[in-house]
Design an enzyme around this catalytic site. Structure first.
Site, PDB file in Angstrom:
ATOM      1  N   HIS A 192       0.804  -1.227   0.000  1.00 38.97           N
ATOM      2  CA  HIS A 192       0.000   0.000   0.000  1.00 38.97           C
ATOM      3  C   HIS A 192       0.831   1.268   0.000  1.00 38.97           C
ATOM      4  O   HIS A 192       0.407   2.301  -0.517  1.00 38.97           O
ATOM      5  CB  HIS A 192      -1.006  -0.027   1.146  1.00 38.97           C
ATOM      6  N   GLU A 439     -11.597 -10.591  -4.349  1.00 36.84           N
ATOM      7  CA  GLU A 439     -10.136 -10.582  -4.176  1.00 36.84           C
ATOM      8  C   GLU A 439      -9.663 -11.811  -3.416  1.00 36.84           C
ATOM      9  O   GLU A 439      -8.499 -11.940  -3.078  1.00 36.84           O
ATOM     10  CB  GLU A 439      -9.676  -9.287  -3.493  1.00 36.84           C
ATOM     11  N   ASP A 463      -4.901  -8.460  -4.058  1.00 32.13           N
ATOM     12  CA  ASP A 463      -5.082  -9.551  -3.108  1.00 32.13           C
ATOM     13  C   ASP A 463      -5.389 -10.859  -3.816  1.00 32.13           C
ATOM     14  O   ASP A 463      -4.981 -11.922  -3.351  1.00 32.13           O
ATOM     15  CB  ASP A 463      -6.205  -9.205  -2.116  1.00 32.13           C
ATOM     16  N   ARG A 473       2.062 -10.083  -0.803  1.00 35.01           N
ATOM     17  CA  ARG A 473       2.295  -8.972  -1.742  1.00 35.01           C
ATOM     18  C   ARG A 473       3.283  -7.936  -1.212  1.00 35.01           C
ATOM     19  O   ARG A 473       3.760  -7.089  -1.974  1.00 35.01           O
ATOM     20  CB  ARG A 473       0.963  -8.297  -2.079  1.00 35.01           C
ATOM     21  N   CYS A 510      -9.928  -3.090  -9.943  1.00 35.78           N
ATOM     22  CA  CYS A 510      -9.284  -1.941  -9.293  1.00 35.78           C
ATOM     23  C   CYS A 510      -7.917  -2.273  -8.696  1.00 35.78           C
ATOM     24  O   CYS A 510      -7.351  -1.454  -7.982  1.00 35.78           O
ATOM     25  CB  CYS A 510     -10.195  -1.347  -8.228  1.00 35.78           C
TER      26      CYS A 510
HETATM   27  C1  PEP Z   1      -6.806  -5.202  -4.337  1.00 32.83           C
HETATM   28  O1  PEP Z   1      -6.616  -6.065  -3.483  1.00 32.83           O
HETATM   29  O2  PEP Z   1      -6.554  -5.366  -5.551  1.00 32.83           O
HETATM   30  C2  PEP Z   1      -7.364  -3.894  -3.958  1.00 32.83           C
HETATM   31  C3  PEP Z   1      -7.682  -2.999  -4.860  1.00 32.83           C
HETATM   32  O3  PEP Z   1      -7.444  -3.619  -2.627  1.00 32.83           O
HETATM   33  P1  PEP Z   1      -6.164  -3.187  -1.753  1.00 32.83           P
HETATM   34  O4  PEP Z   1      -5.013  -2.993  -2.692  1.00 32.83           O
HETATM   35  O5  PEP Z   1      -6.523  -1.967  -1.020  1.00 32.83           O
HETATM   36  O6  PEP Z   1      -5.991  -4.382  -0.858  1.00 32.83           O
HETATM   37 MG    MG Z   2      -7.444  -5.797  -1.508  1.00 31.85          MG
END
Ligand code: PEP
Ligand code: MG
Length: 588
Positions: A192, A439, A463, A473, A510
């Site tokens: 993140h 996810e 995820d 990740r 996303c």
């Molecule tokens: C994802 O997991 O792809 C997602 C968009 O959520 P985050 O990256 O906030 O876990």
């Molecule tokens: Mg996610």
């Protein structure tokens, strides 16, 4: 002489500037040989660290005296005496000069026999004074290893932050406008912190082993996140090369700006919507700047992380959502309920418990359910704001849905809160669109069934890849196994898109994959019509899609789905991308 280190570039760009080292791990000092010409500067660095320590102890002394009384201040005065004692500082300086080593190492050499002497004292009280000496030494170490977050908050000039680890909860508390770049020992392409940095256009290199130790002694560093290279104290030729590449990149970015108003449509007329992923309010401006079709993902957990250690009040929720929705004009905003847990911590909500496997633990919707008071507060605020705008302008997305029952429980809660708002005569929409993040592999496999319950689906590939390939990740040790192009991942995505088409449910994607130029053609070919990404990535993805024909894309997708290994898929997609890029002036 300049020195180079390498890592993995995960947020594009080039930065040149003064490094500031911030270490979070317990300090363990390595022995570093200092060039003879730099030895006196190292002694000065030690002296400055001692002076800063004495000053900080003085501030703590005053605070303790004010809060607890003068008698408690004495301990801090004793600490100041230890820090300035020439029988401690003298030998440290001698070790630096004679052995030509770093100050941290020299401190430990002097400390060791000193601590043993204390330990051998028969008087228990005196023996315990070793703790005071250790405390002072640790503070000097911290000064040598860089400023803490509070000091970073007071920065008056831009710097490159060098750190062992930079969790997102720490990153959001940094003065991000002063961050020229990040050079990190840990982290990954979809961690993140990387996501925030990319959104703000901050270049980032992760997996740069040893960078904290090495950068301590540099006055200036250059980071090249295209090549994953860090140059410590670049020489004039290197400096001018990086400056000119930096200019070239900026020109390229502003060239893309000219395409801002063009529609995102393939050569054969298929329209694709590009939405923005938002973490911080400032990114809304970027989203508008790049002319997106809406906010596809607002990661509301960042509101909690920014406020930590306080919790957002009802007004904080209302103002944040209202502001974002009204700034986005007629475009829809998808607010994801707080996806805390895993690496995204907000202690106030999660509590002090530690989990052996937090990424498989109490995160996402599970955490929302286990803290219903916080979840209800947030849902109520979102529904209240949704009621202030026309239906469809606000959509609610639930994170980490692993089964349909979780979605149903969340929907039940929403209905209860709507009923409460109605009783209070507040304007509400009974059918605010409710969506599920797909996810977790179980949800992808059950996508057909899920699609019958939900209003929309958002595929979270960050995820989904992590959980289907069993690759953390954020762990750079296994970063090479994190494969967006893995056939298993492609097939899961394909299933979800088809489920949406069959059930007439809107599907968007996303995860970071939506912004990966390598993956864009195959995603278009799989039938994806909505992409959500960090706003900075929009222009390149738009330019790529405008070069693509949907017919070609479907044949790319058909072929990719037949391949058996990630490597085969990557090679094939690279070939296709090279082909496309040859026709454009896009830099990826
Ligand atoms: C994802 O997991 O792809 C997602 C968009 O959520 P985050 O990256 O906030 O876990
Ligand atoms: Mg996610």
């Amino acid at each position: 002489m300049s020195q180079a280190l390498s890592g993995l570039g995960v947020s594009p760009g080039i930065a040149i500037g003064e490094p500031v080292v911030h270490e979070t791990r317990p300090i363990s000092t390595l022995r570093i040989t200092i060039p003879t010409a730099m030895v006196e500067a190292e002694v000065e660095r030690f002296r400055a660290a001692v002076a800063a320590t004495i000053e900080h102890i003085g501030e703590n002394r005053d605070r303790a005296a004010a809060q607890m009384g003068e008698e408690y201040a004495a301990i801090f005065e004793a600490h100041q005496l230890i820090a300035s004692d020439p029988s401690f500082t003298g030998p440290v300086e001698r070790v630096i000069r004679e052995q030509e080593v770093n100050a941290g190492w020299a401190i430990d050499q002097v400390l060791e026999p000193l601590i043993s002497r204390f330990e051998s004292l028969p008087d228990e009280y005196l023996a315990d004074r070793k703790l005071d000496v250790l405390d002072v030494a640790t503070q000097i170490h911290h000064e040598l290893h860089g400023p803490d977050l509070v000091q970073l908050g007071n920065l008056d000039h831009p710097v490159i932050l060098v750190a062992d680890d930079l969790p997102p909860s720490t990153a959001v508390q940094l003065p991000l406008d002063k961050m020229l770049g990040f050079a990190l020992e840990m982290g990954g392409p979809t961690s993140h912190t990387t996501i925030i940095a990319r959104a703000l256009g901050i270049p980032v290199i992760v997996g740069a082993r040893g960078v904290c130790e090495q950068a301590q002694h540099s006055r200036r560093i250059a980071i090249d996140a295209f090549e994953g290279k860090i140059i410590l104290d670049p020489n004039p030729a290197e400096l001018s090369e990086y400056e000119s590449r930096q200019r070239e990149y900026e020109e390229h970015q502003s060239g893309l700006l000219q395409m801002r108003g063009l529609p995102t449509v393939t050569r054969d007329g298929r329209s694709v919507e590009l939405h923005a992923n938002i973490e911080l309010a400032a990114e809304v401006e970027q989203a508008l700047h790049w002319n997106v079709s809406g906010v596809g993902l607002y990661r509301s957990e960042f509101l909690y992380m920014r406020m930590s250690p306080a919790l957002p009040t009802v007004d904080d929720h209302l103002e944040t959502y209202r502001d974002m929705v009204s700034k986005m004009g007629s475009a829809p905003v998808t607010i994801r309920t707080f996806d805390l847990g895993g690496r995204k911590l907000a202690r106030e909500i999660i509590g002090a418990d530690t989990e052996a496997n937090p990424v498989l633990g109490l995160r996402g919707i599970r955490l929302c359910f286990s803290r219903p008071e916080f979840f209800r507060t947030q849902l109520r605020a979102i529904l209240q704001v949704a009621g202030e705008f026309p239906l469809g302008r606000v959509r609610i997305l639930f994170p980490l849905i692993s089964g349909i029952e979780e979605f149903r429980i969340a929907r039940l809660l929403v209905r209860e809160i709507i009923a409460d708002l109605e009783k209070e005569n507040l304007p509400v929409h009974r059918n605010v669109p409710l969506g599920a993040m797909v996810e977790v592999p179980s949800s992808a496999i059950m996508a057909r069934d899920l699609a019958r319950d939900v209003d929309f689906i958002s595929i979270g590939t960050n995820d989904l890849i992590q959980y289907s390939l069993a690759v953390d990740r954020s762990n750079n040790l296994v970063a090479d196994l994190y494969k967006p192009a893995h056939p298993a991942v492609l097939r899961l995505i394909s299933e979800v898109i088809s489920a949406g088409q069959t059930e007439g449910v809107d599907v968007s994607l996303c995860g970071e994959m939506a912004a990966d130029p390598l993956m864009v053609p195959v995603l278009v070919g799989l039938g994806l019509e909505k992409f959500s990404m960090n706003p900075h990535a929009v222009p390149v993805v738009r330019a790529l899609i405008r070069q693509l024909s949907y017919r070609e894309a479907t044949s790319i997708a058909r072929h990719a789905l037949k391949l058996a290994t990630a490597r085969d898929v990557e090679e094939y997609l690279l070939e296709q991308l090279a082909f496309l890029l040859a026709k454009t002036k896009i830099h990826v």
